[in-house]
Design an enzyme around this catalytic site. Structure first.
Site, PDB file in Angstrom:
ATOM      1  CG  ASP A  76      15.840  12.172  38.308  1.00 37.94           C
ATOM      2  OD1 ASP A  76      15.774  12.409  37.097  1.00 37.94           O
ATOM      3  OD2 ASP A  76      16.892  12.238  38.962  1.00 37.94           O
ATOM      4  CE1 TYR A  78      14.681   4.760  43.522  1.00 43.52           C
ATOM      5  CE2 TYR A  78      14.172   3.006  41.975  1.00 43.52           C
ATOM      6  CZ  TYR A  78      13.870   3.733  43.117  1.00 43.52           C
ATOM      7  OH  TYR A  78      12.750   3.412  43.842  1.00 43.52           O
ATOM      8  CG  PHE A  89       8.199   4.285  42.878  1.00 46.36           C
ATOM      9  CD1 PHE A  89       8.620   4.972  44.009  1.00 46.36           C
ATOM     10  CD2 PHE A  89       7.235   4.877  42.086  1.00 46.36           C
ATOM     11  CE1 PHE A  89       8.088   6.200  44.347  1.00 46.36           C
ATOM     12  CE2 PHE A  89       6.696   6.109  42.412  1.00 46.36           C
ATOM     13  CZ  PHE A  89       7.116   6.775  43.549  1.00 46.36           C
ATOM     14  CG  HIS A 198       7.440  10.873  47.086  1.00 49.11           C
ATOM     15  ND1 HIS A 198       8.391   9.961  47.515  1.00 49.11           N
ATOM     16  CD2 HIS A 198       7.501  10.869  45.741  1.00 49.11           C
ATOM     17  CE1 HIS A 198       8.995   9.439  46.461  1.00 49.11           C
ATOM     18  NE2 HIS A 198       8.472   9.971  45.368  1.00 49.11           N
TER      19      HIS A 198
END
Length: 242
Positions: A76, A78, A89, A198
């Site tokens: 998703d 930010y 990221f 993760h």
């Protein structure tokens, strides 16, 4: 021009170039994308949405299809102010480095001795052939996963399938359970698949730290005759092109 006049098939096609346009333009004609389009018209007209619409396809536009060496799959965008700019990221210059990316930097420091940079702007990786692709490409401000299961997943699945089918010897990095679900889209006989936990603070200590994934990527690329990825993100200079 009102946004409702812009979110057309022609508008979406204009946001892509080269082989990506050829591969993905047919998606804009499908029923799921027409529904997604209507949803996005309403969202962008009535709410604050990230990233800015001109950056929705940033990952594709910074990493041409023919240049892909590595695919890192996120989930998703930010949802905080000023963070998202279309790369999984990564955050814009001047924005505090998010916790998951901090842990990525810690692992790079362990593997390669990379210093911890003062920013989370990962465009350098994208320009070396690292496609940092979220499975959902937009989000309503301050509401995580608010645009999930609206159609973006089908669109990004199409991109992943195309890479698997039309490219050779790409490294797919699947961190976390959501990314691991994409393994069924990837031909493991043609590509290297790296799966792991993760880098989130909630899970990084359960196997991300010490994973050596970045070394594994570069060793594979070297074996296949490709140039390695320079993972060091430099500290921000006084002037940067964003």
């Amino acid at each position: 021009m009102d946004l409702k006049d812009k979110l057309t098939k022609e508008y979406w096609e204009s946001m892509l170039s080269g082989t990506w346009k050829e591969i993905l333009s047919t998606e804009f004609e499908k029923e799921y994308f027409k529904k997604l389009n209507l949803f996005l018209e309403d969202e962008y007209n009535n709410y604050e949405v990230f990233p800015k619409r001109e950056r929705i396809f940033e990952a594709f536009n910074l990493t041409p299809f023919e240049d892909i060496k590595v695919v890192i799959i996120g989930q998703d965008p930010y949802h905080g102010d000023g963070q998202a700019h279309g790369l999984a990221f990564s955050v814009m210059p001047g924005i505090k480095t998010p916790p998951s990316l901090k842990n990525i930097y810690k692992e790079l420091n362990s593997e390669y001795g990379c210093y911890i940079p003062d920013n989370g702007y990962l465009v350098k990786w994208a320009k070396q052939g690292v496609l940092m692709l979220n499975t959902s490409l937009t989000v309503r401000a301050h509401e995580a996963n608010s645009h999930s299961k609206k159609g973006w997943e089908k669109f990004t699945d199409a991109a992943i399938k195309a890479i698997s089918e039309r490219r050779e010897s790409v490294v797919f990095v699947l961190w976390g359970n959501n990314a691991k679900k994409k393994v069924k889209l990837i031909d493991s006989d043609k590509h290297m698949i790296i799966e792991g936990v993760h880098p989130s603070p909630l899970s990084a200590s359960r196997g991300f730290f010490g994973c050596n994934h970045f070394r594994m990527i570069n060793e594979f690329l070297q074996e296949k005759g490709y140039s390695e990825i320079d993972w060091q993100i430099e500290n921000l200079q006084s002037k940067i092109d964003i």
